[in-house]
Write an enzyme that holds these catalytic residues in place. Sequence first.
Site, short mmCIF file in Angstrom:
data_model
loop_
_atom_site.label_atom_id
_atom_site.label_comp_id
_atom_site.label_asym_id
_atom_site.label_seq_id
_atom_site.Cartn_x
_atom_site.Cartn_y
_atom_site.Cartn_z
NE ARG A 42 -1.07 2.47 2.91
CZ ARG A 42 -0.51 3.57 3.38
NH1 ARG A 42 -0.44 4.67 2.67
NH2 ARG A 42 0.04 3.58 4.59
CG ASP A 43 3.20 4.33 3.02
OD1 ASP A 43 3.13 5.22 2.16
OD2 ASP A 43 3.49 4.55 4.20
CG HIS B 292 4.03 4.76 9.20
ND1 HIS B 292 3.29 3.78 8.55
CD2 HIS B 292 4.36 5.66 8.24
CE1 HIS B 292 3.18 4.08 7.28
NE2 HIS B 292 3.82 5.22 7.05
CG HIS C 180 7.71 7.62 5.24
ND1 HIS C 180 7.46 7.20 3.96
CD2 HIS C 180 6.57 7.40 5.93
CE1 HIS C 180 6.20 6.77 3.87
NE2 HIS C 180 5.63 6.88 5.06
CB CYS D 240 3.22 10.35 1.13
SG CYS D 240 1.52 10.93 1.33
CG ASN E 277 6.77 3.18 4.98
OD1 ASN E 277 6.26 3.19 3.87
ND2 ASN E 277 6.18 3.63 6.06
#
Length: 301
Positions: free
Chosen positions: A16-17, A208, A210, A241, A250
């Site tokens: 996803r990310d 989380h 990055h 993002c 990430n």
Amino acid sequence: MNALPASVRVVEVGPRDGLQNEREFVPTATKRELIARLAAAGLRSIEATAFVSPKWVPQMADAAELLRTLQRTTGVDYPVLTPNLAGFEAALAAGATEVAVFAAASESFSRRNVNCSIAGSLARFVPIMEAARDAGVRVRGYVSCVLGCPYEGAVAPGRVRDVAAALYDGGCYEVSLGDTIGTGTPLATARLVACVAERVPTHCLAGHFHDTYGMAIANIYAALQSGVAVFDASVAGLGGCPYAPGASGNVATEDLVYLLDGLGIDSGIDLEALMDCAVWISERLGRRPASRVTLARRGCA
Ligand code: HMG
Ligand code: MG
């Protein structure tokens, strides 16, 4: 300073990310195989996709098809992002058993990411929480921009605490603190966790990070020392993002697992299988893995 935890839960967010910012559409079959390979490597929480507007994030346009056709492994959770009730209902219809809602600690980022204020996004979650409770679906919460905003700069820890508390009080079983643009440093991380823990128990927090500034592993170590035992990561360090210009992926899952292995902390993840997966998806995307560990170990540096 807390004793380091004996085990850590890693939430893999690569599908996803990691993929949401890819320009070329990644075939659904490739996404499905990526998720299967991650499960085979030992990941037990794999964020599979996002039920967001395809006009906003075209890469996630196949969310329903992907979730419906996943080859699920027993014992693995496949959370999906849902920004509003429409997204939640579509996710539920496609077989979601866990979803994630996402808010920001910065007004400017909230407007650019979900087209409404922080309060407006929290209000959107109320019907999701109700529907999720009725359907027996678990809800995870995210707060973005916890250590800096691409539009506003510094973000006060108290603002993060308040948004995290709203998510937790609203029924999220866990709140993931997102350093969306990777500007955090270890001391700021420790201060942030201490502040948020005034309202959300530390065992309900996740980190989380990055890795835009190369600080993710250092920040994870600081968060571990602060009692956090859940971390999000992205295989091969995939990602960025769409609403945070310049943000990189990430922390690479391989780098996180290498750190945990070195600290004697159990994650249940097989580093060799994970590196195989990282090399595989990087080849599919036509680039080198961003993981320092995979580059060093697999000689693709
Ligand atoms: P909007 O334009 O204000 O929404 O977007 P709307 O309700 O006016 O709807 C506009 C159109 O989108 C309509 O279609 C809706 O049907 C459709 P049209 O009539 O124009 O054809 N629509 C949807 N379609 C599919 N699924 C849905 C959905 N909702 C409406 N759920 C909205 C508001 C929230 C939808 C939009 O802003 C959006 O989708 N944003 C998502 C942005 C995103 O995915 N960002 C990346 C994830 S967050 C992140 O990466 C940070 C994180 O990793 C943590 C960190 O690092 O900090 C989590
Ligand atoms: Mg993120």
